[in-house]
Design an enzyme around this catalytic site. Structure first.
Site, PDB file in Angstrom:
ATOM      1  N   SER A 148     -39.187  14.904  57.362  1.00  0.00           N
ATOM      2  CA  SER A 148     -38.496  15.244  56.112  1.00  0.00           C
ATOM      3  C   SER A 148     -38.626  14.049  55.173  1.00  0.00           C
ATOM      4  O   SER A 148     -38.824  12.908  55.638  1.00  0.00           O
ATOM      5  CB  SER A 148     -37.006  15.473  56.380  1.00  0.00           C
ATOM      6  OG  SER A 148     -36.275  15.539  55.170  1.00  0.00           O
ATOM      7  N   TYR A 163     -29.002  13.185  60.441  1.00  0.00           N
ATOM      8  CA  TYR A 163     -30.240  13.872  60.047  1.00  0.00           C
ATOM      9  C   TYR A 163     -31.286  12.861  59.593  1.00  0.00           C
ATOM     10  O   TYR A 163     -32.434  12.888  60.031  1.00  0.00           O
ATOM     11  CB  TYR A 163     -29.929  14.866  58.925  1.00  0.00           C
ATOM     12  CG  TYR A 163     -31.109  15.712  58.478  1.00  0.00           C
ATOM     13  CD1 TYR A 163     -31.423  16.895  59.150  1.00  0.00           C
ATOM     14  CD2 TYR A 163     -31.904  15.347  57.392  1.00  0.00           C
ATOM     15  CE1 TYR A 163     -32.496  17.685  58.752  1.00  0.00           C
ATOM     16  CE2 TYR A 163     -32.978  16.125  56.992  1.00  0.00           C
ATOM     17  CZ  TYR A 163     -33.266  17.299  57.668  1.00  0.00           C
ATOM     18  OH  TYR A 163     -34.339  18.078  57.267  1.00  0.00           O
ATOM     19  N   LYS A 167     -34.902  12.128  61.475  1.00  0.00           N
ATOM     20  CA  LYS A 167     -36.205  12.368  60.836  1.00  0.00           C
ATOM     21  C   LYS A 167     -37.045  11.087  60.774  1.00  0.00           C
ATOM     22  O   LYS A 167     -38.269  11.138  60.901  1.00  0.00           O
ATOM     23  CB  LYS A 167     -36.008  12.978  59.445  1.00  0.00           C
ATOM     24  CG  LYS A 167     -35.377  14.375  59.486  1.00  0.00           C
ATOM     25  CD  LYS A 167     -36.245  15.357  60.265  1.00  0.00           C
ATOM     26  CE  LYS A 167     -35.718  16.788  60.178  1.00  0.00           C
ATOM     27  NZ  LYS A 167     -36.599  17.741  60.874  1.00  0.00           N
TER      28      LYS A 167
HETATM   29  P1  NAI Z   1     -33.931  27.146  58.924  1.00  0.00           P
HETATM   30  O1  NAI Z   1     -32.513  26.903  59.292  1.00  0.00           O
HETATM   31  O2  NAI Z   1     -34.249  28.182  57.890  1.00  0.00           O
HETATM   32  O3  NAI Z   1     -34.799  27.495  60.231  1.00  0.00           O
HETATM   33  C1  NAI Z   1     -34.679  26.738  61.396  1.00  0.00           C
HETATM   34  C2  NAI Z   1     -35.093  27.587  62.583  1.00  0.00           C
HETATM   35  O4  NAI Z   1     -34.982  26.758  63.764  1.00  0.00           O
HETATM   36  C3  NAI Z   1     -34.195  28.806  62.811  1.00  0.00           C
HETATM   37  O5  NAI Z   1     -34.988  29.954  63.042  1.00  0.00           O
HETATM   38  C4  NAI Z   1     -33.366  28.422  64.039  1.00  0.00           C
HETATM   39  O6  NAI Z   1     -32.982  29.545  64.837  1.00  0.00           O
HETATM   40  C5  NAI Z   1     -34.333  27.504  64.779  1.00  0.00           C
HETATM   41  N1  NAI Z   1     -33.653  26.596  65.693  1.00  0.00           N
HETATM   42  C6  NAI Z   1     -32.550  25.818  65.439  1.00  0.00           C
HETATM   43  N2  NAI Z   1     -32.191  25.150  66.530  1.00  0.00           N
HETATM   44  C7  NAI Z   1     -33.081  25.475  67.512  1.00  0.00           C
HETATM   45  C8  NAI Z   1     -33.235  25.101  68.879  1.00  0.00           C
HETATM   46  N3  NAI Z   1     -32.377  24.263  69.477  1.00  0.00           N
HETATM   47  N4  NAI Z   1     -34.266  25.629  69.587  1.00  0.00           N
HETATM   48  C9  NAI Z   1     -35.137  26.499  68.999  1.00  0.00           C
HETATM   49  N5  NAI Z   1     -35.028  26.896  67.709  1.00  0.00           N
HETATM   50  C10 NAI Z   1     -34.010  26.386  66.980  1.00  0.00           C
HETATM   51  O7  NAI Z   1     -34.497  25.708  58.497  1.00  0.00           O
HETATM   52  P2  NAI Z   1     -35.774  25.270  57.629  1.00  0.00           P
HETATM   53  O8  NAI Z   1     -35.303  24.885  56.301  1.00  0.00           O
HETATM   54  O9  NAI Z   1     -36.858  26.264  57.764  1.00  0.00           O
HETATM   55  O10 NAI Z   1     -36.156  23.928  58.394  1.00  0.00           O
HETATM   56  C11 NAI Z   1     -37.232  23.836  59.316  1.00  0.00           C
HETATM   57  C12 NAI Z   1     -37.509  22.363  59.551  1.00  0.00           C
HETATM   58  O11 NAI Z   1     -37.838  21.756  58.310  1.00  0.00           O
HETATM   59  C13 NAI Z   1     -36.324  21.576  60.117  1.00  0.00           C
HETATM   60  O12 NAI Z   1     -36.787  20.615  61.031  1.00  0.00           O
HETATM   61  C14 NAI Z   1     -35.751  20.899  58.869  1.00  0.00           C
HETATM   62  O13 NAI Z   1     -35.045  19.741  59.182  1.00  0.00           O
HETATM   63  C15 NAI Z   1     -37.027  20.606  58.119  1.00  0.00           C
HETATM   64  N6  NAI Z   1     -36.859  20.368  56.693  1.00  0.00           N
HETATM   65  C16 NAI Z   1     -36.249  21.290  55.892  1.00  0.00           C
HETATM   66  C17 NAI Z   1     -36.096  21.037  54.541  1.00  0.00           C
HETATM   67  C18 NAI Z   1     -35.420  21.997  53.625  1.00  0.00           C
HETATM   68  O14 NAI Z   1     -35.072  21.588  52.501  1.00  0.00           O
HETATM   69  N7  NAI Z   1     -35.223  23.252  53.998  1.00  0.00           N
HETATM   70  C19 NAI Z   1     -36.590  19.784  53.945  1.00  0.00           C
HETATM   71  C20 NAI Z   1     -37.249  18.908  54.875  1.00  0.00           C
HETATM   72  C21 NAI Z   1     -37.376  19.194  56.204  1.00  0.00           C
END
Ligand code: NAI
Length: 258
Positions: A148, A163, A167
């Site tokens: 991130s 967080y 990261k």
């Molecule tokens: P989201 O919340 O939409 O999706 C995350 C997914 O991971 C969900 O489907 C959830 O069920 C799954 N998940 C959570 N814990 C889990 C576990 N213990 N085992 C297996 N699956 C699990 O989040 P998003 O925004 O798509 O984020 C994806 C990645 O991108 C994360 O690592 C987040 O930190 C990173 N990220 C997101 C940003 C944003 O602004 N949305 C910015 C920078 C990085």
């Protein structure tokens, strides 16, 4: 071979953790569009199944695998199921992650550990499982971890020390694995997105009210969309990025420049 040809992922087998929705789903879709068969690995099996069905509509093989990325037994079972279905693994996206916004002075140790366990421990376990499989196969592979921009800056105004620390850990873990596995042709990179519109941001009661503030802080004046991470995902997954390893690729609309 031309560059567009080298971007193709025909015949490659991939998994994406946190692939059911958000950034992971967008990456999984891009990999499938580029020709790969994809396993959607997620805690939420119903949403993962739905995403896998959508990928099948693109003419690819797709499976949904229920896995908690913090559980080593489940991660090993996941790897066995993927290899059982696809025969091999070429590409791994270790992407699942969460955020808890609590001031450091009030954060419980349980809250701290939960974020570190999923965001850093989960990336380690899934990247390790992918690396072990690729080492066994003996013909390299590509692992991409989702870090991130929070690995590089401290987001404000919301507090999120666990967080940000997790990261930053992902970026350094990525470099460490890249060096350990370079000789075997296993490349390990990370992507560092800025604010992207997903459940994590758009539907979080504490974060949603901050979006206007974030946009005002950003040179481009807006959040990114998950599809704006698709090209870097396809590039890093395949042979077009053969000299890229240990890199962290920031895609943030210039947020970390100022
Ligand atoms: P989201 O919340 O939409 O999706 C995350 C997914 O991971 C969900 O489907 C959830 O069920 C799954 N998940 C959570 N814990 C889990 C576990 N213990 N085992 C297996 N699956 C699990 O989040 P998003 O925004 O798509 O984020 C994806 C990645 O991108 C994360 O690592 C987040 O930190 C990173 N990220 C997101 C940003 C944003 O602004 N949305 C910015 C920078 C990085």
């Amino acid at each position: 071979m031309g560059i567009l040809e080298r971007m193709k992922l025909d015949g490659k087998k991939a998994f994406v953790t946190g692939g059911a929705r958000g950034i992971g789903k967008s990456i999984a879709t891009a990999l499938a569009e580029a020709g790969a068969d994809v396993a959607i690995v997620d805690l939420d099996i119903e949403e993962a199944k739905q995403t896998a069905e959508e990928l099948k509509g693109l003419g690819r093989q797709a499976i949904a695998v229920k896995t908690d990325v913090t559980n080593p037994v489940e991660v090993n079972a996941m790897m066995a199921e993927i290899v059982g279905s696809f025969g091999k693994l070429d590409i791994a996206f270790c992407n699942a992650g969460i955020c808890i916004n609590v001031p450091a002075s009030e954060m419980t140790y349980e809250q701290w550990k939960k974020v570190i366990d999923i965001n850093l421990g989960g990336v380690f376990l899934t990247a390790q499982a992918a690396g072990k499989q690729m080492l066994k196969q003996g013909h390299g592979g590509s692992i991409v971890n989702t870090a991130s921009m929070s690995a590089h800056i401290v987001n404000t105004p919301q507090p999120q020390c666990s967080y940000n620390a997790s990261k930053a850990g992902v970026v350094q873990l990525t470099k460490s694995l890249a060096v350990e596995w370079a000789e075997q042709g296993i490349r390990v990179n990370s992507i560092s997105p800025g604010y992207i519109g997903t459940e994590l941001t758009l539907n979080s009661p504490s974060l949603k009210p901050l979006i206007e503030q974030w946009n005002a802080m950003s040179p481009v004046g807006r959040m990114g969309r998950p599809d704006e991470l698709q090209a870097i995902a396809v590039y890093l997954a395949g042979d077009a990025s053969s000299f890229a390893t240990g890199g962290d690729f920031i895609i943030d609309g210039g947020f970390t420049c100022i």
